[in-house]
Write a protein that holds these residues in place. Sequence first.
Motif, mmCIF file in Angstrom:
data_model
loop_
_atom_site.group_PDB
_atom_site.id
_atom_site.type_symbol
_atom_site.label_atom_id
_atom_site.label_comp_id
_atom_site.label_asym_id
_atom_site.label_seq_id
_atom_site.Cartn_x
_atom_site.Cartn_y
_atom_site.Cartn_z
ATOM 1 N N GLU A 175 0.841 -1.199 0.000
ATOM 2 C CA GLU A 175 0.000 0.000 0.000
ATOM 3 C C GLU A 175 0.879 1.254 0.000
ATOM 4 O O GLU A 175 1.989 1.260 0.527
ATOM 5 C CB GLU A 175 -0.895 0.008 1.240
ATOM 6 C CG GLU A 175 -1.907 -1.129 1.298
ATOM 7 C CD GLU A 175 -2.986 -0.985 0.245
ATOM 8 O OE1 GLU A 175 -3.231 0.159 -0.199
ATOM 9 O OE2 GLU A 175 -3.575 -2.008 -0.147
ATOM 10 N N TRP A 176 0.329 2.324 -0.578
ATOM 11 C CA TRP A 176 1.050 3.593 -0.550
ATOM 12 C C TRP A 176 1.237 4.082 0.887
ATOM 13 O O TRP A 176 2.316 4.513 1.262
ATOM 14 C CB TRP A 176 0.276 4.643 -1.350
ATOM 15 C CG TRP A 176 0.473 4.554 -2.833
ATOM 16 C CD1 TRP A 176 -0.164 3.717 -3.695
ATOM 17 C CD2 TRP A 176 1.361 5.336 -3.631
ATOM 18 N NE1 TRP A 176 0.253 3.923 -4.985
ATOM 19 C CE2 TRP A 176 1.195 4.919 -4.980
ATOM 20 C CE3 TRP A 176 2.270 6.354 -3.349
ATOM 21 C CZ2 TRP A 176 1.913 5.480 -6.035
ATOM 22 C CZ3 TRP A 176 2.992 6.916 -4.398
ATOM 23 C CH2 TRP A 176 2.812 6.481 -5.724
ATOM 24 N N TRP A 177 0.160 4.060 1.657
ATOM 25 C CA TRP A 177 0.178 4.665 2.989
ATOM 26 C C TRP A 177 0.227 3.560 4.042
ATOM 27 O O TRP A 177 -0.772 3.009 4.454
ATOM 28 C CB TRP A 177 -1.044 5.580 3.169
ATOM 29 C CG TRP A 177 -1.137 6.572 2.046
ATOM 30 C CD1 TRP A 177 -2.004 6.573 1.013
ATOM 31 C CD2 TRP A 177 -0.251 7.672 1.824
ATOM 32 N NE1 TRP A 177 -1.746 7.603 0.144
ATOM 33 C CE2 TRP A 177 -0.672 8.299 0.624
ATOM 34 C CE3 TRP A 177 0.855 8.191 2.507
ATOM 35 C CZ2 TRP A 177 -0.024 9.423 0.110
ATOM 36 C CZ3 TRP A 177 1.494 9.308 1.983
ATOM 37 C CH2 TRP A 177 1.053 9.904 0.808
ATOM 38 N N THR A 179 1.029 1.414 7.551
ATOM 39 C CA THR A 179 0.703 1.607 8.976
ATOM 40 C C THR A 179 1.669 0.819 9.870
ATOM 41 O O THR A 179 1.387 0.587 11.037
ATOM 42 C CB THR A 179 -0.737 1.164 9.266
ATOM 43 O OG1 THR A 179 -0.906 -0.195 8.835
ATOM 44 C CG2 THR A 179 -1.732 2.066 8.547
ATOM 45 N N ALA A 184 6.241 0.630 5.481
ATOM 46 C CA ALA A 184 6.575 2.011 5.128
ATOM 47 C C ALA A 184 7.882 2.063 4.343
ATOM 48 O O ALA A 184 8.020 2.847 3.385
ATOM 49 C CB ALA A 184 6.677 2.860 6.395
ATOM 50 N N SER A 187 7.066 0.687 0.871
ATOM 51 C CA SER A 187 6.285 1.653 0.101
ATOM 52 C C SER A 187 7.169 2.769 -0.429
ATOM 53 O O SER A 187 7.095 3.136 -1.611
ATOM 54 C CB SER A 187 5.164 2.240 0.963
ATOM 55 O OG SER A 187 4.466 3.231 0.230
ATOM 56 N N HIS A 191 7.701 2.663 -4.531
ATOM 57 C CA HIS A 191 6.977 3.664 -5.317
ATOM 58 C C HIS A 191 7.907 4.745 -5.864
ATOM 59 O O HIS A 191 7.675 5.264 -6.972
ATOM 60 C CB HIS A 191 5.845 4.275 -4.476
ATOM 61 C CG HIS A 191 4.729 3.308 -4.243
ATOM 62 N ND1 HIS A 191 4.348 2.889 -2.982
ATOM 63 C CD2 HIS A 191 3.914 2.643 -5.110
ATOM 64 C CE1 HIS A 191 3.347 2.027 -3.085
ATOM 65 N NE2 HIS A 191 3.073 1.867 -4.362
#
Length: 264
Positions: A175-177, A179, A184, A187, A191
């Motif tokens: 995922e981009w964001w 948790t 993190a 990501s 990206h």
Amino acid sequence: MGTWLGLIIGNSRLHWAWFGGDQLRRTWNTVHFSEDAIATSLTLPHPPLPLPPDLDDHALRSVPLMVASVVPAQTQLWLNYPNVVELTLEQLELANLYPTLGIDRALAALGAFHHWDSSVLVIDGGTALTFTGVNEQGALVGGAIAPGLRLQIQTLHHHTAALPDVEMATLQAIEWWATNTPDAILSGVWHLVLAGVRDFIWNWQQNYPLSHIVLTGGDGELLYQALCGQWQPWHKRSLHLDPHIGLRGMAIASAQLLNSEKPG
């Protein structure tokens, strides 16, 4: 040339190939030799070939070996091999090569240019993420070098106090964001690298709109799949995955050397 072996010594691995003439019959990868293993092998009549179990060491022991290397410490061992040829940039039929260009990049560019007979951009997702562009006349336009995906992740782990080492198995689904800290890291690295690759392709296509884009290297398939998932069908026709494009370039270089040595 009949049967022969090719070896490209990269930053992380040894890339081997078994050729019949200019036909690529088999490829495999092995790890770098340790300093102790190199020292021991140098005392032997010839270095041991790290062949797959189903290939006959005795049958291949005396065939020619062509070596191209970007790691001098690993090169020394194979120059003691009987009937060895070390490829250099000066022997490649590509124009505008600069003296410090990695021969692995040059061979990949040579292989791609001859295969598609057009301008090409080779993107190698290896230890280093490299971009190498060649125009329609077979002349190097230029390129770029950045840390590869795994190198970026390892650097964060080794040079920060609290960031963990993480695996890349689920990289494309990240995922981009995020948790949590491992996601993190993935990501951010994934990206940003993917965005950078898209930007380099876009910039290249401003000047070479009909160019072919070739992905290779250990992370080449990850990048290829991600780009295919984002591009329109008509763009995908110019996008290719070839993990052996450098070895194909070595076969072309071998044929060119043989032709240049023929009398008359």
